[in-house]
Design a protein around this motif. Structure first.
Motif, PDB file in Angstrom:
ATOM      1  N   LEU A 126       0.835  -1.198   0.000  1.00  0.00           N
ATOM      2  CA  LEU A 126       0.000   0.000   0.000  1.00  0.00           C
ATOM      3  C   LEU A 126       0.870   1.249   0.000  1.00  0.00           C
ATOM      4  O   LEU A 126       1.842   1.349   0.753  1.00  0.00           O
ATOM      5  N   LEU A 127       0.505   2.198  -0.865  1.00  0.00           N
ATOM      6  CA  LEU A 127       1.119   3.524  -0.877  1.00  0.00           C
ATOM      7  C   LEU A 127       0.007   4.560  -0.908  1.00  0.00           C
ATOM      8  O   LEU A 127      -1.017   4.360  -1.575  1.00  0.00           O
ATOM      9  N   TYR A 128       0.206   5.672  -0.208  1.00  0.00           N
ATOM     10  CA  TYR A 128      -0.733   6.781  -0.283  1.00  0.00           C
ATOM     11  C   TYR A 128      -0.259   7.745  -1.370  1.00  0.00           C
ATOM     12  O   TYR A 128       0.939   7.988  -1.533  1.00  0.00           O
ATOM     13  N   PHE A 129      -1.209   8.303  -2.103  1.00  0.00           N
ATOM     14  CA  PHE A 129      -0.869   9.167  -3.234  1.00  0.00           C
ATOM     15  C   PHE A 129      -1.829  10.347  -3.264  1.00  0.00           C
ATOM     16  O   PHE A 129      -3.055  10.166  -3.281  1.00  0.00           O
ATOM     17  N   THR A 130      -1.284  11.570  -3.256  1.00  0.00           N
ATOM     18  CA  THR A 130      -2.109  12.773  -3.282  1.00  0.00           C
ATOM     19  C   THR A 130      -2.529  13.082  -4.707  1.00  0.00           C
ATOM     20  O   THR A 130      -1.679  13.256  -5.592  1.00  0.00           O
ATOM     21  N   TYR A 131      -3.840  13.138  -4.913  1.00  0.00           N
ATOM     22  CA  TYR A 131      -4.378  13.408  -6.253  1.00  0.00           C
ATOM     23  C   TYR A 131      -3.855  14.751  -6.765  1.00  0.00           C
ATOM     24  O   TYR A 131      -3.842  15.748  -6.043  1.00  0.00           O
ATOM     25  N   GLY A 132      -3.415  14.759  -8.025  1.00  0.00           N
ATOM     26  CA  GLY A 132      -2.868  15.966  -8.629  1.00  0.00           C
ATOM     27  C   GLY A 132      -1.385  15.877  -8.898  1.00  0.00           C
ATOM     28  O   GLY A 132      -0.858  16.587  -9.754  1.00  0.00           O
ATOM     29  N   LYS A 133      -0.700  14.975  -8.179  1.00  0.00           N
ATOM     30  CA  LYS A 133       0.717  14.766  -8.416  1.00  0.00           C
ATOM     31  C   LYS A 133       0.915  13.812  -9.586  1.00  0.00           C
ATOM     32  O   LYS A 133       0.064  12.959  -9.855  1.00  0.00           O
ATOM     33  N   GLY A 170      -3.553   4.351  -2.579  1.00  0.00           N
ATOM     34  CA  GLY A 170      -4.616   5.053  -1.868  1.00  0.00           C
ATOM     35  C   GLY A 170      -4.680   6.483  -2.366  1.00  0.00           C
ATOM     36  O   GLY A 170      -3.977   7.363  -1.850  1.00  0.00           O
ATOM     37  N   ILE A 171      -5.509   6.721  -3.393  1.00  0.00           N
ATOM     38  CA  ILE A 171      -5.580   8.036  -4.036  1.00  0.00           C
ATOM     39  C   ILE A 171      -6.433   8.978  -3.180  1.00  0.00           C
ATOM     40  O   ILE A 171      -7.595   8.695  -2.894  1.00  0.00           O
ATOM     41  N   GLN A 172      -5.858  10.119  -2.783  1.00  0.00           N
ATOM     42  CA  GLN A 172      -6.527  11.027  -1.869  1.00  0.00           C
ATOM     43  C   GLN A 172      -6.654  12.433  -2.465  1.00  0.00           C
ATOM     44  O   GLN A 172      -5.654  13.145  -2.600  1.00  0.00           O
ATOM     45  N   PRO A 173      -7.858  12.859  -2.822  1.00  0.00           N
ATOM     46  CA  PRO A 173      -8.078  14.231  -3.315  1.00  0.00           C
ATOM     47  C   PRO A 173      -8.138  15.205  -2.142  1.00  0.00           C
ATOM     48  O   PRO A 173      -9.222  15.564  -1.662  1.00  0.00           O
ATOM     49  N   MET A 174      -6.983  15.636  -1.673  1.00  0.00           N
ATOM     50  CA  MET A 174      -6.901  16.421  -0.445  1.00  0.00           C
ATOM     51  C   MET A 174      -7.553  17.795  -0.568  1.00  0.00           C
ATOM     52  O   MET A 174      -7.891  18.424   0.436  1.00  0.00           O
ATOM     53  N   GLN A 175      -7.746  18.284  -1.799  1.00  0.00           N
ATOM     54  CA  GLN A 175      -8.416  19.575  -1.994  1.00  0.00           C
ATOM     55  C   GLN A 175      -9.925  19.418  -2.166  1.00  0.00           C
ATOM     56  O   GLN A 175     -10.624  20.395  -2.444  1.00  0.00           O
ATOM     57  N   GLY A 176     -10.420  18.195  -1.992  1.00  0.00           N
ATOM     58  CA  GLY A 176     -11.850  17.962  -2.112  1.00  0.00           C
ATOM     59  C   GLY A 176     -12.218  17.320  -3.436  1.00  0.00           C
ATOM     60  O   GLY A 176     -11.410  17.268  -4.378  1.00  0.00           O
ATOM     61  N   LEU A 177     -13.444  16.853  -3.532  1.00  0.00           N
ATOM     62  CA  LEU A 177     -13.883  16.107  -4.706  1.00  0.00           C
ATOM     63  C   LEU A 177     -13.956  16.952  -5.974  1.00  0.00           C
ATOM     64  O   LEU A 177     -13.827  16.425  -7.086  1.00  0.00           O
ATOM     65  N   ASP A 178     -14.159  18.255  -5.844  1.00  0.00           N
ATOM     66  CA  ASP A 178     -14.230  19.113  -7.032  1.00  0.00           C
ATOM     67  C   ASP A 178     -12.903  19.146  -7.782  1.00  0.00           C
ATOM     68  O   ASP A 178     -12.855  19.526  -8.963  1.00  0.00           O
ATOM     69  N   GLN A 179     -11.841  18.746  -7.106  1.00  0.00           N
ATOM     70  CA  GLN A 179     -10.530  18.690  -7.738  1.00  0.00           C
ATOM     71  C   GLN A 179     -10.491  17.625  -8.839  1.00  0.00           C
ATOM     72  O   GLN A 179      -9.696  17.719  -9.775  1.00  0.00           O
ATOM     73  N   VAL A 180     -11.338  16.627  -8.721  1.00  0.00           N
ATOM     74  CA  VAL A 180     -11.334  15.492  -9.654  1.00  0.00           C
ATOM     75  C   VAL A 180     -12.205  15.826 -10.853  1.00  0.00           C
ATOM     76  O   VAL A 180     -13.429  15.965 -10.734  1.00  0.00           O
ATOM     77  N   LEU A 231      -6.462   0.427  -7.333  1.00  0.00           N
ATOM     78  CA  LEU A 231      -6.602   1.867  -7.178  1.00  0.00           C
ATOM     79  C   LEU A 231      -7.751   2.153  -6.222  1.00  0.00           C
ATOM     80  O   LEU A 231      -8.922   2.025  -6.564  1.00  0.00           O
ATOM     81  N   ARG A 232      -7.372   2.512  -4.997  1.00  0.00           N
ATOM     82  CA  ARG A 232      -8.352   2.769  -3.930  1.00  0.00           C
ATOM     83  C   ARG A 232      -8.598   4.273  -3.877  1.00  0.00           C
ATOM     84  O   ARG A 232      -7.831   5.026  -3.292  1.00  0.00           O
ATOM     85  N   PHE A 233      -9.698   4.693  -4.493  1.00  0.00           N
ATOM     86  CA  PHE A 233      -9.980   6.124  -4.613  1.00  0.00           C
ATOM     87  C   PHE A 233     -10.749   6.647  -3.410  1.00  0.00           C
ATOM     88  O   PHE A 233     -11.806   6.134  -3.052  1.00  0.00           O
ATOM     89  N   ALA A 234     -10.218   7.678  -2.767  1.00  0.00           N
ATOM     90  CA  ALA A 234     -10.907   8.428  -1.705  1.00  0.00           C
ATOM     91  C   ALA A 234     -11.539   7.495  -0.677  1.00  0.00           C
ATOM     92  O   ALA A 234     -12.754   7.470  -0.494  1.00  0.00           O
ATOM     93  N   ASN A 235     -10.696   6.769   0.024  1.00  0.00           N
ATOM     94  CA  ASN A 235     -11.182   5.766   0.973  1.00  0.00           C
ATOM     95  C   ASN A 235     -11.711   6.390   2.264  1.00  0.00           C
ATOM     96  O   ASN A 235     -11.499   7.563   2.533  1.00  0.00           O
ATOM     97  N   GLU A 236     -12.396   5.569   3.036  1.00  0.00           N
ATOM     98  CA  GLU A 236     -12.976   5.945   4.333  1.00  0.00           C
ATOM     99  C   GLU A 236     -13.901   7.153   4.205  1.00  0.00           C
ATOM    100  O   GLU A 236     -14.001   7.991   5.101  1.00  0.00           O
ATOM    101  N   MET A 237     -14.599   7.202   3.079  1.00  0.00           N
ATOM    102  CA  MET A 237     -15.495   8.327   2.785  1.00  0.00           C
ATOM    103  C   MET A 237     -16.659   8.424   3.762  1.00  0.00           C
ATOM    104  O   MET A 237     -17.305   9.461   3.873  1.00  0.00           O
ATOM    105  N   ASN A 238     -16.935   7.346   4.505  1.00  0.00           N
ATOM    106  CA  ASN A 238     -18.026   7.360   5.479  1.00  0.00           C
ATOM    107  C   ASN A 238     -17.648   8.062   6.775  1.00  0.00           C
ATOM    108  O   ASN A 238     -18.499   8.277   7.644  1.00  0.00           O
TER     109      ASN A 238
END
Length: 536
Positions: free
Chosen positions: A192-199, A221-231, A253-260
């Motif tokens: 597992l690696l964490y990856f900030t969306y946009g890089k 673990g793809i993480q849109p740290m600026q929010g979903l509108d970034q995608v 590709l685990r997109f935006a996990n733990e969304m709950n």
């Protein structure tokens, strides 16, 4: 200080008065003087005569049920359960708390019902028996046909780049793809690696190179740290997908996990989340159809809103979940400072809701070896929970297809969470023992040689069989399990998952009871459970 004591006495008297009013509403008619019986029960409780008090409470409870005074019946069954617990008659306590929950439901007391069910489940004793079979006999029973999915077995994986014993981010020596298997004694299928969306994907160059060289997959673990509108459906997303395809590395590709959970910036708008997940899934399925599996992965809790975020079967290839356990004695119904919850059971909700539709896996998880609030060492408890989880998971949840261990002692909100295997020799040994099972797979495309079939309510062949058990009891750690048939002990085990070989030939054509007894770490009998089987 004196005024404080007087205030506490006044408050307790007020609460007692309110309880009396709540339990005996004006105008109620009963066949006996419930107040007098209740007073007698309370007096017996105060003297420690719990069995006699129980008898009185039962009389009152039956009267309340007869008169459909369900809230009052709830209170009585709570008292009965508490007294049985004081007598260490835990099966009877569980049965009483089950009734507390039942009548709380009837009275519309949802929170009371949930609390009663939690107490009961923590002390409930049960056994599930399983027979080991060749994976070929299981066939495609547990198979969904999704990308990367084995027919039987589960990939082992880990998050290991923060464990300095196996990874040096500056020099790359050691690198986790080589050092983690050396430490744990077995090659792992993915990391597992964490990856900030946009890089750009190129920021993971060394990880991709090592994954290719070692034949391992990556879970991003793809993480849109600026929010979903970034995608957005733009060149970045399409190029990212093409880069993954060209890398040749298999990717979960685990997109935006733990969304709950409200701790992530993409929580709170299920409709938008679904829209963005579907967007990413469509692009990945188009641009990288052969080496990307789309993973939808909520946290194990909260459960109530998980389904609101599900993007749909057409967009999800695998379902993951984050499952962690940190020692927590605050919910111990016996108030003895124990954590009686099962790490394995935390996987239950996701499995029951999605395992028939998709391959499921633990996308990250671990058991902490320290109680962080008290800095108490809980290695024994953690090692047992870890072994029970890995060794019992293939039996109870045969459609699980992967488990990623979170190998890190990380600091979140000034609360260190102690999962790191290299920092605890006993926990590491428990992990090594657990993943040694042939059920756990080291490479994408590998298949397990073994599977399991539940014995309970079923038949078993008249032959020598390998039997294992998922044993749940009120005590959090067991030391031994024995198996009896016809009053005679036929096998015993001192190691999870309590596997033994039993010769069923002498019982051919008979219906028999397999009696299973569990013992605590002091060698004391904890529970006796019975499973009926037909031998053919």
């Amino acid at each position: 200080m004196g005024e404080g004591r007087q205030w506490r006495k006044f408050a307790l008297a007020a609460v007692a008065a309110l309880l009396i009013i709540a339990v005996w509403p004006a105008g109620s008619a009963y066949a006996l003087n419930v107040w007098a019986v209740y007073k007698e029960a309370q007096q017996l409780d105060a003297k420690g005569k719990y069995a006699e008090a129980i008898a009185k409470y039962k009389i009152i409870a039956e009267e309340f049920v007869k008169n459909k005074e369900y809230g009052n019946a709830t209170n009585m069954y709570r008292n009965i359960g508490n007294d049985y617990a004081k007598l260490k008659k835990y099966d009877e306590a569980v049965a009483s708390w089950d009734k507390e929950a039942l009548y709380a439901d009837k009275a519309g007391q949802l929170q009371v019902s949930l609390a009663a069910k939690r107490k009961a489940n923590m002390l409930r004793s049960s056994v599930q028996l399983y027979v080991q079979i060749d994976a070929a006999a299981a066939g495609k029973t547990n198979y969904h046909g999704e990308i990367f999915e084995p027919k039987n077995g589960a990939y082992i994986g880990a998050y290991a780049e923060l464990d300095s014993a196996v990874h040096n981010a500056k020099t790359g020596k050691p690198f986790y793809t080589e050092a983690f298997p050396a430490m744990t004694g077995k090659k792992h299928a993915a990391y597992l690696l964490y990856f900030t969306y946009g890089k750009p994907l190129s920021t993971l160059k060394s990880h991709l190179e090592h994954a290719r060289a070692n034949g391992t997959a990556l879970q991003l673990g793809i993480q849109p740290m600026q929010g979903l509108d970034q995608v957005q459906d733009n060149e970045y997303l399409h190029q990212f997908a093409r880069d993954i395809a060209e890398s040749g590395v298999n990717v979960f590709l685990r997109f935006a996990n733990e969304m709950n959970g409200n701790w992530v910036p993409w929580h709170g708008d299920p409709d938008k989340y679904i829209e963005k997940f579907r967007l990413v899934a469509n692009v990945m399925h188009k641009e990288a159809p052969n080496n990307v599996a789309m993973v939808w992965a909520p946290g194990a809790s909260p459960e109530y809103n998980i389904e609101e975020y599900y993007p749909g079967d057409a967009y999800v290839d695998w379902v993951g979940v984050s499952v962690y356990s940190i020692f927590n004695p605050t919910l111990d119904p016996l108030k003895a400072g124990e954590d009686r919850a099962s790490h394995l059971d935390k996987f239950d909700y996701i499995y029951k809701h999605y395992a028939q539709r998709k391959p499921v896996f633990i996308s990250e998880g671990g058991v902490a070896y320290m109680y962080p609030e008290k800095l108490q060492d809980k290695t024994g408890w953690a090692s047992y929970q870890l072994k029970q989880f890995y060794l019992t998971l293939p039996m109870v949840y045969p459609k699980v297809k992967g488990v990623f261990y979170f190998d890190s002692n990380h600091d979140s909100s000034n609360r260190v969470k102690y999962y790191m295997l290299s920092a605890n020799a006993k926990l590491l040994d428990a992990y090594k023992t657990s993943i040694a099972s042939p059920f756990y797979l080291s490479s994408i495309g590998e298949e397990s040689t073994i599977a399991y079939r539940k014995v309970s309510g079923s038949t078993i062949s008249a032959d020598v069989q390998t039997i294992s058990a998922y044993m749940k009891t009120w005590t959090p750690v067991l030391s031994k399990v024995t198996y009896e048939i016809g009053g005679k002990t036929v096998a015993s085990s001192t190691q999870l998952p309590w596997s033994v070989k039993i010769n069923f030939k002498p019982y051919h054509g008979k219906k028999i009871d397999v009696v299973v007894k569990a013992y605590d770490t002091a060698g004391k009998l904890v529970t006796t459970q019975k499973t009926a089987v037909t031998v053919k």
